[in-house]
Design a protein around this motif. Structure first.
Motif, short mmCIF file in Angstrom:
data_model
loop_
_atom_site.label_atom_id
_atom_site.label_comp_id
_atom_site.label_asym_id
_atom_site.label_seq_id
_atom_site.Cartn_x
_atom_site.Cartn_y
_atom_site.Cartn_z
N PRO A 93 -5.84 9.30 5.92
CA PRO A 93 -4.55 8.97 5.31
C PRO A 93 -3.64 10.19 5.34
O PRO A 93 -4.10 11.34 5.27
N LYS B 219 0.05 3.04 -6.84
CA LYS B 219 -0.47 4.15 -6.02
C LYS B 219 -1.95 4.40 -6.26
O LYS B 219 -2.47 5.48 -5.94
N GLN C 237 0.84 -1.19 0.00
CA GLN C 237 0.00 0.00 0.00
C GLN C 237 0.87 1.24 0.00
O GLN C 237 2.00 1.21 0.51
N SER D 2 -1.01 6.56 2.03
CA SER D 2 -2.32 6.09 2.45
C SER D 2 -2.33 5.54 3.87
O SER D 2 -3.38 5.15 4.37
N HIS E 220 -8.93 7.43 -3.10
CA HIS E 220 -9.34 8.12 -1.86
C HIS E 220 -10.01 9.45 -2.16
O HIS E 220 -10.98 9.83 -1.48
N ALA F 45 -4.54 3.54 -4.76
CA ALA F 45 -5.31 3.85 -3.55
C ALA F 45 -5.37 5.35 -3.28
O ALA F 45 -6.36 5.85 -2.75
N VAL F 46 -4.30 6.06 -3.66
CA VAL F 46 -4.29 7.51 -3.47
C VAL F 46 -5.36 8.15 -4.35
O VAL F 46 -6.13 9.01 -3.90
N GLN G 201 -4.09 13.15 2.92
CA GLN G 201 -5.26 14.04 3.05
C GLN G 201 -4.90 15.31 3.82
O GLN G 201 -5.41 16.39 3.50
#
Length: 289
Positions: A35, A60, A24, A28, A66, A62-63, A38
């Motif tokens: 995370p 990446k 991950q 994150s 989000h 997941a970034v 943010q």
């Protein structure tokens, strides 16, 4: 020109946080209940940035997810009547106009910045490293933009570092011009203590003029074929002023385990919904001799 765009670097491997970052992105990883990245995007938005350009890399995704809408999750929260959480996740996707560009190979910070050139265009921009979470009454990025507008040159965020940590930072030297601002005359990357021009270490926030892109294009790769932002800044200083600003606020280095833990505890203690119970829990812990 006004600064309205932020470039956020999120393309690194996160090796200091292995094995947590094996599958991950380090950006994150949770800091309390958000995370790490943010906090950076929220700082940019609070500083008046209307567009955030996030430089990512493979693995990446997941970034990106989000900051996207999650309609299924929103529907679930709506059906549960969880109005507070629904509002929060909708707010995340509306923080700014977010654009993603890819760094296809790891060739250093300078190379990562160059990937954003076409989106930034010919205007000044804010450069942010998510590892550095900065907490301040006035967002540190806003403080720096104010210095940029007053001084008319690129601005580097700095903080005073102890002698024992000098070799871990880029160090600036120069002339104090007042207001916690130094006109930079030298930049040394991770110097030996005896060679350091000051104790002002560079932190992951910059306001840069667009000429930095040409400087980066003309910067020869160094160790591991990496292009360093400090080398490009040194070249930029030959044609225009560069300033260092000792910002007001608290910095947390969340790119290492102890820094992330410290940040989580201190940020949680400030929160009305978590702080009191956490403080009571910490009081119950036995003290080591």
């Amino acid at each position: 020109m006004h600064v309205r765009k932020a470039v956020v670097l999120a393309a690194g491997y996160g090796t200091r946080m292995l094995p947590a970052t094996k599958a991950q992105p380090k950006e994150s990883l949770p800091l309390v209940d958000k995370p790490i990245i943010q906090y950076t995007v929220e700082e940019a938005a609070a500083a008046g940035m209307t567009q955030v350009i996030i430089v990512t890399a493979a693995s990446k995704r997941a970034v990106e997810d989000h900051f996207d809408r999650s309609l299924e999750l929103e529907l679930t929260l709506t059906e549960k009547g969880d109005v507070a959480r629904l509002a929060e996740i909708q707010r995340i996707s509306d923080l700014a106009d977010i654009v993603y560009v890819r760094q296809k190979e790891q060739r250093g910070i300078g190379h990562a910045v160059l990937q954003a050139r076409n989106v930034v265009g010919n205007e000044p921009f804010l450069l942010m490293f998510p590892d550095d979470v900065l907490v301040a009454d006035v967002p540190v990025s806003r403080q720096m933009v104010d210095v940029f507008e007053e001084r008319g040159g690129s601005v580097i965020a700095v903080q005073r570092v102890p002698d024992s940590e000098v070799e871990s930072y880029g160090i600036v030297g120069g002339e104090d011009v007042g207001g916690h601002v130094v006109r930079v005359t030298s930049l040394v990357e991770k110097p030996r203590l005896k060679d350091a021009p000051s104790r002002l270490g560079i932190v992951g926030r910059y306001v840069l003029t667009p000429e930095i892109f040409d400087a980066l294009e003309n910067t020869a790769p160094g160790k591991n074929r990496e292009i360093q932002i400090t080398d490009a800044l040194a070249a930029l200083m030959e044609s225009q002023p560069v300033f260092a600003y000792e910002f007001e606020g608290q910095r947390y280095d969340t790119g290492r385990p102890l820094g992330l833990l410290t940040a989580a505890i201190e940020i949680a203690l400030r929160r009305a919904d978590i702080g009191p119970e956490l403080r009571e829990y910490l009081r119950t812990l036995p003290l080591e001799d």
